[in-house]
Design an enzyme around this catalytic site. Structure first.
Site, PDB file in Angstrom:
ATOM      1  N   GLY A   1     -10.635  -3.301  -2.428  1.00  0.00           N
ATOM      2  CA  GLY A   1      -9.542  -3.907  -3.180  1.00  0.00           C
ATOM      3  C   GLY A   1      -8.335  -4.215  -2.328  1.00  0.00           C
TER       4      GLY A   1
ATOM      5  N   GLY B   1      -4.413  -3.738  -0.997  1.00  0.00           N
ATOM      6  CA  GLY B   1      -3.551  -2.597  -0.706  1.00  0.00           C
ATOM      7  C   GLY B   1      -3.904  -1.978   0.632  1.00  0.00           C
ATOM      8  N   GLY B   2      -3.008  -1.114   1.087  1.00  0.00           N
ATOM      9  CA  GLY B   2      -3.149  -0.536   2.416  1.00  0.00           C
ATOM     10  C   GLY B   2      -4.408   0.307   2.582  1.00  0.00           C
ATOM     11  CB  ILE B   3      -5.820   3.190   0.668  1.00  0.00           C
ATOM     12  CG1 ILE B   3      -4.552   4.036   0.773  1.00  0.00           C
ATOM     13  CG2 ILE B   3      -7.044   4.083   0.774  1.00  0.00           C
ATOM     14  CD1 ILE B   3      -4.411   5.086  -0.317  1.00  0.00           C
TER      15      ILE B   3
ATOM     16  CD  GLU C   1     -10.026  -9.532  -7.232  1.00  0.00           C
ATOM     17  OE1 GLU C   1     -10.458  -8.755  -8.100  1.00  0.00           O
ATOM     18  OE2 GLU C   1      -8.821  -9.684  -7.010  1.00  0.00           O
TER      19      GLU C   1
ATOM     20  CG  LEU D   1       1.113   1.533  -8.194  1.00  0.00           C
ATOM     21  CD1 LEU D   1       1.875   0.608  -9.137  1.00  0.00           C
ATOM     22  CD2 LEU D   1       1.810   1.606  -6.840  1.00  0.00           C
TER      23      LEU D   1
ATOM     24  N   GLY E   1      -8.954  -7.439 -10.122  1.00  0.00           N
ATOM     25  CA  GLY E   1     -10.363  -7.153 -10.414  1.00  0.00           C
ATOM     26  C   GLY E   1     -10.659  -5.669 -10.405  1.00  0.00           C
TER      27      GLY E   1
HETATM   28  N1  COA Z   1       5.666   5.944  -8.583  1.00  0.00           N
HETATM   29  C1  COA Z   1       6.658   5.178  -8.089  1.00  0.00           C
HETATM   30  N2  COA Z   1       6.501   4.401  -6.980  1.00  0.00           N
HETATM   31  C2  COA Z   1       5.319   4.428  -6.366  1.00  0.00           C
HETATM   32  C3  COA Z   1       4.241   5.208  -6.830  1.00  0.00           C
HETATM   33  C4  COA Z   1       4.461   5.991  -7.992  1.00  0.00           C
HETATM   34  N3  COA Z   1       3.501   6.756  -8.489  1.00  0.00           N
HETATM   35  N4  COA Z   1       3.205   5.027  -6.002  1.00  0.00           N
HETATM   36  C5  COA Z   1       3.585   4.166  -5.060  1.00  0.00           C
HETATM   37  N5  COA Z   1       4.860   3.805  -5.277  1.00  0.00           N
HETATM   38  C6  COA Z   1       5.655   2.890  -4.479  1.00  0.00           C
HETATM   39  C7  COA Z   1       5.499   3.157  -2.983  1.00  0.00           C
HETATM   40  O1  COA Z   1       6.434   4.120  -2.551  1.00  0.00           O
HETATM   41  C8  COA Z   1       5.780   1.786  -2.413  1.00  0.00           C
HETATM   42  O2  COA Z   1       7.171   1.541  -2.446  1.00  0.00           O
HETATM   43  P1  COA Z   1       7.973   0.894  -1.204  1.00  0.00           P
HETATM   44  O3  COA Z   1       7.416  -0.490  -1.098  1.00  0.00           O
HETATM   45  O4  COA Z   1       9.383   0.962  -1.633  1.00  0.00           O
HETATM   46  O5  COA Z   1       7.633   1.764  -0.031  1.00  0.00           O
HETATM   47  C9  COA Z   1       5.165   0.842  -3.428  1.00  0.00           C
HETATM   48  O6  COA Z   1       5.102   1.574  -4.659  1.00  0.00           O
HETATM   49  C10 COA Z   1       3.774   0.371  -3.066  1.00  0.00           C
HETATM   50  O7  COA Z   1       2.938   1.453  -2.806  1.00  0.00           O
HETATM   51  P2  COA Z   1       1.707   1.336  -1.796  1.00  0.00           P
HETATM   52  O8  COA Z   1       0.942   2.584  -1.882  1.00  0.00           O
HETATM   53  O9  COA Z   1       2.184   0.894  -0.445  1.00  0.00           O
HETATM   54  O10 COA Z   1       0.933   0.112  -2.455  1.00  0.00           O
HETATM   55  P3  COA Z   1      -0.152  -0.857  -1.864  1.00  0.00           P
HETATM   56  O11 COA Z   1       0.475  -2.043  -1.264  1.00  0.00           O
HETATM   57  O12 COA Z   1      -1.146  -0.115  -1.027  1.00  0.00           O
HETATM   58  O13 COA Z   1      -0.849  -1.345  -3.230  1.00  0.00           O
HETATM   59  C11 COA Z   1      -1.570  -1.043  -5.501  1.00  0.00           C
HETATM   60  C12 COA Z   1      -1.361  -0.395  -4.121  1.00  0.00           C
HETATM   61  C13 COA Z   1      -2.170   0.004  -6.415  1.00  0.00           C
HETATM   62  C14 COA Z   1      -0.258  -1.548  -6.058  1.00  0.00           C
HETATM   63  C15 COA Z   1      -2.554  -2.237  -5.340  1.00  0.00           C
HETATM   64  O14 COA Z   1      -3.760  -1.787  -4.815  1.00  0.00           O
HETATM   65  C16 COA Z   1      -2.837  -2.947  -6.661  1.00  0.00           C
HETATM   66  O15 COA Z   1      -2.083  -3.786  -7.074  1.00  0.00           O
HETATM   67  N6  COA Z   1      -3.958  -2.595  -7.321  1.00  0.00           N
HETATM   68  C17 COA Z   1      -4.358  -3.199  -8.584  1.00  0.00           C
HETATM   69  C18 COA Z   1      -5.285  -4.364  -8.385  1.00  0.00           C
HETATM   70  C19 COA Z   1      -6.584  -4.002  -7.747  1.00  0.00           C
HETATM   71  O16 COA Z   1      -6.879  -2.872  -7.422  1.00  0.00           O
HETATM   72  N7  COA Z   1      -7.426  -4.990  -7.563  1.00  0.00           N
HETATM   73  C20 COA Z   1      -8.754  -4.730  -7.023  1.00  0.00           C
HETATM   74  C21 COA Z   1      -9.488  -5.935  -6.589  1.00  0.00           C
HETATM   75  S1  COA Z   1      -8.657  -6.834  -5.242  1.00  0.00           S
END
Ligand code: COA
Length: 439
Positions: free
Chosen positions: A215, A217-219, A238, A313, A336
């Protein structure tokens, strides 16, 4: 008429393309790097001539004036299937609204709700047979080419030519606007120590011969680096990412054991670095297919040993994932996530995995000050959207280990999820679980 002649007749300027927009129109543009940048960067220039124009978009990478400048709020309204940083800011100014969706149904449901007057997309130059490639995305773009009243494509020679549902004939396009900008790239961060540990935990769950989805995101991107020693992996995803290119080049991905479209890497869109764009260019092993099909959980499930790897998140102690909003604050989108997780469960020997850091350092106000919070929580933040139901999570992985939730009771889930929370929060989580009568 020859192809060259037909192209010449359909070629117009950006200004002419914008003159097709009328008051009340519904415009759709391509996803992420497939967005029609040169046209949209000028959309605000017709503000004196139009009102109430709706622009549907998904993960736009450029912060165009028409939706970032409050001056144009009566002229243009953006509605988005997936938020990006620029939209998050515009949302605060009430210039954008989110469209809830599972990505595989995003295009069809939108069409059922609202006809599309104009599709502004992007494409490679027309070839000698009269075909062009929509290049980086077929998530809903092909559907829009088929359904929009007017189809206008920005032709950019820098776009990779991809195969699959991206192929369109010149006769299906009304106008072309020539463009020549560099394709936007997604910066790739070096995996941290935490990423490496999570990646290793996930690698233990991914058997040789699996087909994987990674998916956004960083991880997920960091996870790819820990799968380099695997054998016979396949790709059905996706988003096509740089990590997948590395896996292919290392021989870990060869697509030979895939039970659906063997030998092919299947995706709905690609977003990454120039290395990725060069890899998919003219590459018959990559198929960019309609999101309606790729992300359909029934289709995904036809891949044996399908493993979906996404991130979130916030996850509660029962396994519900808030992956797109922090409380009511929309951060991204479901995308997705549910499509792929449900698809993986439809697959024989499939696994749906959610990976997250155990904590986040979150801002406490407008300044730089931050505090550490647990991302595993007793209850989701009030108002958060549940992107992935607790019924659809097989494994949750943090840097502290793996919690298998498949088939478990809530009591067992509390125990297992607490064990992979950051040690500083474990006691508090257990206490809260008792108060909530879930443990
Ligand atoms: N509460 C408040 N803030 C939070 C948080 C929480 N529980 N968890 C993370 N954050 C903040 C982080 O501190 C970071 O903030 P910053 O930008 O000020 O440092 C921000 O949210 C982003 O966190 P990060 O872990 O870096 O997100 P990411 O870029 O790795 O993306 C998702 C993670 C979950 C947002 C992303 O994977 C997503 O949108 N997923 C849904 C869609 C998906 O999974 N699609 C799959 C097919 S492609």
């Amino acid at each position: 008429m020859s192809i060259k002649q037909s192209y010449k007749e359909k070629r117009i300027t950006t200004e002419e393309a914008l003159s097709k927009v009328e008051t009340g129109d519904h415009i759709v543009t391509g996803l992420a790097a497939a967005e029609a940048q040169s046209i949209l960067s000028e959309l605000h220039t017709i503000a004196d001539d139009v009102e109430d124009v709706i622009v549907s978009t998904c993960l736009p990478l450029s912060n165009n004036e028409y939706f970032t400048n409050p001056e144009y709020k009566d002229n243009f309204r953006m509605e988005a299937w997936f938020y990006s940083p620029g939209i998050r800011k515009a949302h605060k100014d009430k210039l954008v609204s989110f469209i809830p969706n599972h990505l595989h149904l995003a295009g069809t449901k939108r069409l059922a709700h609202r006809d599309v007057d104009i599709f502004f997309g992007t494409a490679t130059p027309v070839d000698k047979h009269g075909y062009l490639s929509l290049s980086l995305s077929a998530t809903y773009e092909k559907l829009m080419v088929q359904n929009a009243d007017i189809v206008i494509l920005e032709v950019n020679p820098n776009l990779p030519r991809t195969f699959g549902d991206t192929t369109v004939h010149i006769d299906d396009v009304d106008f072309f606007v020539e463009a020549d900008y560099d394709i936007p790239e997604l910066p790739i961060a070096e995996p941290s120590e935490k990423d490496r540990i999570i990646g290793k935990n996930i690698a233990e769950l991914v058997e040789d011969g699996s087909t994987i989805q990674l998916g956004i995101g960083g991880i997920p991107n960091a996870v790819a680096a820990e799968l380099l020693d695997k054998k016979d992996l396949g790709i059905h995803t996706e988003m096509f990412t740089d990590g997948m290119v590395d896996l292919y080049n290392a021989g870990a991905v060869n697509n030979k054991k895939k039970t659906l479209m063997p030998e092919k890497m299947v995706a709905t869109f690609a977003l990454g670095s120039k290395k990725l764009y060069d890899f998919i260019d003219d590459n018959p092993a990559v198929r960019i297919m309609d999101g309606n099909w790729v992300n359909d959980p029934h289709v995904i499930g036809q891949n044996h040993k399908m493993v979906s790897i996404n991130t979130t998140l916030e996850v509660d102690l029962t396994g519900q994932c808030a992956s797109e909003s922090i409380g009511t604050k929309q951060f991204s989108g479901t995308g997705g996530q549910a499509d792929t997780a449900i698809g993986a469960q439809n697959s024989p020997e499939g696994k749906s995995i959610i990976a997250l850091y155990s904590t986040a350092d979150v801002r406490t106000g407008e300044g730089d000050e931050r505090k550490t919070i647990s991302k595993i929580v007793p209850m989701l933040t009030q108002g958060a959207a549940v992107s992935l139901s607790r019924n659809d999570v097989d494994y949750v992985v943090t840097e502290y280990g793996v919690a298998e939730l498949r088939g478990t009771s809530i009591r067992e889930r509390v125990e297992r999820l607490t064990n992979i929370a950051h040690p500083d929060f474990r006691e508090e989580l257990k206490e809260k679980a008792k108060e909530l009568m879930i443990w």
